[in-house]
Design an enzyme around this catalytic site. Sequence first.
Site, PDB file in Angstrom:
ATOM      1  N   GLN A   1      29.941  31.196 -25.522  1.00 39.42           N
ATOM      2  CA  GLN A   1      28.625  30.566 -25.535  1.00 39.42           C
ATOM      3  C   GLN A   1      27.689  31.580 -24.864  1.00 39.42           C
ATOM      4  O   GLN A   1      27.795  31.810 -23.658  1.00 39.42           O
ATOM      5  CB  GLN A   1      28.635  29.246 -24.756  1.00 39.42           C
ATOM      6  CG  GLN A   1      27.310  28.509 -24.879  1.00 39.42           C
ATOM      7  CD  GLN A   1      27.158  27.384 -23.860  1.00 39.42           C
ATOM      8  OE1 GLN A   1      27.805  27.367 -22.813  1.00 39.42           O
ATOM      9  NE2 GLN A   1      26.274  26.441 -24.156  1.00 39.42           N
TER      10      GLN A   1
ATOM     11  N   ARG B   1      28.400  27.982  -6.848  1.00 40.55           N
ATOM     12  CA  ARG B   1      28.631  27.345  -5.543  1.00 40.55           C
ATOM     13  C   ARG B   1      30.003  27.670  -4.964  1.00 40.55           C
ATOM     14  O   ARG B   1      30.273  27.373  -3.795  1.00 40.55           O
ATOM     15  CB  ARG B   1      28.418  25.831  -5.641  1.00 40.55           C
ATOM     16  CG  ARG B   1      26.929  25.479  -5.565  1.00 40.55           C
ATOM     17  CD  ARG B   1      26.639  24.083  -6.084  1.00 40.55           C
ATOM     18  NE  ARG B   1      27.366  23.077  -5.337  1.00 40.55           N
ATOM     19  CZ  ARG B   1      27.552  21.827  -5.774  1.00 40.55           C
ATOM     20  NH1 ARG B   1      27.080  21.459  -6.954  1.00 40.55           N
ATOM     21  NH2 ARG B   1      28.215  20.959  -5.038  1.00 40.55           N
TER      22      ARG B   1
ATOM     23  N   THR C   1      25.831  20.927 -22.851  1.00 41.97           N
ATOM     24  CA  THR C   1      27.222  20.635 -23.197  1.00 41.97           C
ATOM     25  C   THR C   1      27.447  20.482 -24.706  1.00 41.97           C
ATOM     26  O   THR C   1      28.503  20.871 -25.215  1.00 41.97           O
ATOM     27  CB  THR C   1      27.722  19.379 -22.450  1.00 41.97           C
ATOM     28  OG1 THR C   1      26.704  18.373 -22.497  1.00 41.97           O
ATOM     29  CG2 THR C   1      28.021  19.684 -20.998  1.00 41.97           C
TER      30      THR C   1
ATOM     31  N   ARG D   1      61.648  35.300  -1.541  1.00 40.66           N
ATOM     32  CA  ARG D   1      60.637  35.911  -2.407  1.00 40.66           C
ATOM     33  C   ARG D   1      61.132  35.928  -3.855  1.00 40.66           C
ATOM     34  O   ARG D   1      62.282  35.620  -4.139  1.00 40.66           O
ATOM     35  CB  ARG D   1      60.306  37.307  -1.879  1.00 40.66           C
ATOM     36  CG  ARG D   1      59.572  37.246  -0.526  1.00 40.66           C
ATOM     37  CD  ARG D   1      59.448  38.611   0.106  1.00 40.66           C
ATOM     38  NE  ARG D   1      58.859  39.571  -0.809  1.00 40.66           N
ATOM     39  CZ  ARG D   1      59.004  40.899  -0.721  1.00 40.66           C
ATOM     40  NH1 ARG D   1      59.752  41.408   0.259  1.00 40.66           N
ATOM     41  NH2 ARG D   1      58.438  41.691  -1.585  1.00 40.66           N
TER      42      ARG D   1
HETATM   43  C1  UD1 Z   1      27.799  16.308 -17.381  1.00 38.24           C
HETATM   44  C2  UD1 Z   1      27.374  15.110 -18.238  1.00 38.24           C
HETATM   45  C3  UD1 Z   1      27.122  13.919 -17.320  1.00 38.24           C
HETATM   46  C4  UD1 Z   1      28.359  13.628 -16.501  1.00 38.24           C
HETATM   47  C5  UD1 Z   1      28.788  14.861 -15.739  1.00 38.24           C
HETATM   48  C6  UD1 Z   1      30.113  14.627 -15.075  1.00 38.24           C
HETATM   49  C7  UD1 Z   1      26.191  16.038 -20.131  1.00 38.24           C
HETATM   50  C8  UD1 Z   1      24.862  16.257 -20.743  1.00 38.24           C
HETATM   51  N1  UD1 Z   1      26.176  15.442 -18.946  1.00 38.24           N
HETATM   52  O1  UD1 Z   1      26.675  16.624 -16.570  1.00 38.24           O
HETATM   53  O2  UD1 Z   1      26.771  12.783 -18.079  1.00 38.24           O
HETATM   54  O3  UD1 Z   1      28.098  12.546 -15.612  1.00 38.24           O
HETATM   55  O4  UD1 Z   1      28.951  15.983 -16.622  1.00 38.24           O
HETATM   56  O5  UD1 Z   1      30.402  15.675 -14.218  1.00 38.24           O
HETATM   57  O6  UD1 Z   1      27.187  16.359 -20.731  1.00 38.24           O
HETATM   58  N2  UD1 Z   1      28.981  23.711 -19.854  1.00 38.24           N
HETATM   59  C9  UD1 Z   1      29.045  24.776 -20.701  1.00 38.24           C
HETATM   60  N3  UD1 Z   1      27.895  25.215 -21.278  1.00 38.24           N
HETATM   61  C10 UD1 Z   1      26.692  24.634 -21.067  1.00 38.24           C
HETATM   62  C11 UD1 Z   1      26.643  23.550 -20.168  1.00 38.24           C
HETATM   63  C12 UD1 Z   1      27.812  23.101 -19.586  1.00 38.24           C
HETATM   64  O7  UD1 Z   1      30.100  25.327 -20.940  1.00 38.24           O
HETATM   65  O8  UD1 Z   1      25.715  25.088 -21.650  1.00 38.24           O
HETATM   66  C13 UD1 Z   1      30.218  23.225 -19.234  1.00 38.24           C
HETATM   67  C14 UD1 Z   1      30.266  23.462 -17.737  1.00 38.24           C
HETATM   68  O9  UD1 Z   1      30.921  24.674 -17.446  1.00 38.24           O
HETATM   69  C15 UD1 Z   1      31.089  22.286 -17.243  1.00 38.24           C
HETATM   70  C16 UD1 Z   1      30.743  21.186 -18.208  1.00 38.24           C
HETATM   71  O10 UD1 Z   1      30.269  21.820 -19.380  1.00 38.24           O
HETATM   72  O11 UD1 Z   1      32.473  22.547 -17.315  1.00 38.24           O
HETATM   73  C17 UD1 Z   1      29.720  20.219 -17.664  1.00 38.24           C
HETATM   74  O12 UD1 Z   1      28.509  20.888 -17.400  1.00 38.24           O
HETATM   75  P1  UD1 Z   1      27.577  20.520 -16.197  1.00 38.24           P
HETATM   76  O13 UD1 Z   1      26.400  21.385 -16.203  1.00 38.24           O
HETATM   77  O14 UD1 Z   1      28.364  20.447 -14.932  1.00 38.24           O
HETATM   78  O15 UD1 Z   1      27.131  19.056 -16.628  1.00 38.24           O
HETATM   79  P2  UD1 Z   1      26.522  17.964 -15.694  1.00 38.24           P
HETATM   80  O16 UD1 Z   1      25.082  18.213 -15.556  1.00 38.24           O
HETATM   81  O17 UD1 Z   1      27.329  17.868 -14.472  1.00 38.24           O
END
Ligand code: UD1
Length: 454
Positions: free
Chosen positions: A83, A23, A89, A324
């Site tokens: 990863q 995004r 997560t 600078r």
């Molecule tokens: C996550 C939380 C959610 C919380 C939210 C807050 C989990 C399951 N859920 O959801 O409860 O309210 O954050 O913003 O943890 N990432 C990886 N590898 C993966 C997946 C994620 O490195 O396989 C990293 C992402 O880059 C990011 C973070 O983990 O920095 C969170 O991942 P994201 O997919 O944004 O989780 P949410 O669905 O937002």
Amino acid sequence: MPSHDRTPRSCLTIVLAAGEGTRMKSALPKVLHPVAGRAMVGHVVATARAAGADDIAVVVGPGREDVAAEARRIAPDAAVFEQTQRLGTAHAALAARAAIARGYDDVLIVFADTPLIRPESLAAMRAAISKGAAVAAMGFVAADPTGYGRLLLDGDDLLAIREQKDASEGERAVKTCNAGLMAMDGARALDLLDSIGNENAQKEYYLTDAVEAARAKGLRSVAIMASEEEVMGVNDRVQLSAAEGVMQRRLREAAMRNGATMIAPETVFLSHDTRIGRDVLIEPHVVCGPGVVLDDGAVVHAFSHLQGARLESGANAGPFARLRPGAHLGANAKVGNFVELKAATLGPGAKVSHLSYIGDAEIGADANIGAGTITCNYDGFGKFRTIVGAGAFVGSNTSLVAPIHVGAGAYVGSGSVVTKDVAPDALALARGQQVEKPGWASDFRTRRMASKKS
Ligand code: UD1
Ligand code: MG
């Protein structure tokens, strides 16, 4: 850290930085976008360090050496893990299995896209672990909880975290949300993470399930609350600008609390590393890029732009100064309007007051550089140095063709193009001689009037 805890506890921080960040619509990975002049991942690593993390593990997406390098700029000994598949997560945290297995008192898991988190909040999660919780989750009360995991609390006990997609209607009504950041008892972290499955709406390994995994083993989890602002995640450029706004406000407030005056702080832009002493005055509309140091009593007048510059005590720059990298003003030195300095040192009390470019130069104490003086430091291939001795006086509109040395106490006549070194206390004139023809102008006018009439 709690006061009863006398022995420092060892801490591993795992920084999850494997996000896609589509995004952002950018060629740059999301977590490398800067806030206050530092990549988001850098902020998070620095904050983890400030919260007492001994070791840092960064989990990056496949081939993201650039993200790893940025983390290592802050923590050179950071361990980097890839990863390879984005399976959630908990799966991401387990990419750092080898680091967790080394054994720590507590393991902190933070997100690289949450740059506003404060060290105090991470330390509060660590303290909860030191007091016996197996898991401490960071919570906040969301204005709009849609999309976040919900904290299911029973008094102080955190029973579970339910992702939006898995939540019942009743659970969705809960406004206390999961920020995503977590601390775990280091001795149990691997066991808890390994017991997490992916039987859920997204078929992902949820870190949040560590809470129920702990509960199943009879272990306690707690929530540590932070403000929504502090745990704000950045997913697009609009959120990036909001994070920038918060960070700028914090930096300005810290500078003012430390004794600096800002007349219109909302118009002053600082970097994460800007160092500002006491009784510094920063007028409206000033931008400080990375590496700026303003010693006690320095003044930056309106509409000035500084990067990698230092003003020693009592020095002042602007209005409309461009400093600078490598610009260094000694005590009480002065740079006036429409002056650009690059890799140039002004000795104490030296002045460059108007309309000049001074690059690759060393200007001695109390020297005066006249209006419109230009150092000709570049021949299209290399850069050359200009040295002006202490107390020298360079007349207005002088070109100093480097390499060049104007001796201490020397004068250079206005409008000179100086190509040869000037001895101390000498006068150098390097310009056309003035020729005067008495009465020429009135003769000229008479001749022209006559020819116009005929
Ligand atoms: C996550 C939380 C959610 C919380 C939210 C807050 C989990 C399951 N859920 O959801 O409860 O309210 O954050 O913003 O943890 N990432 C990886 N590898 C993966 C997946 C994620 O490195 O396989 C990293 C992402 O880059 C990011 C973070 O983990 O920095 C969170 O991942 P994201 O997919 O944004 O989780 P949410 O669905 O937002
Ligand atoms: Mg998210």
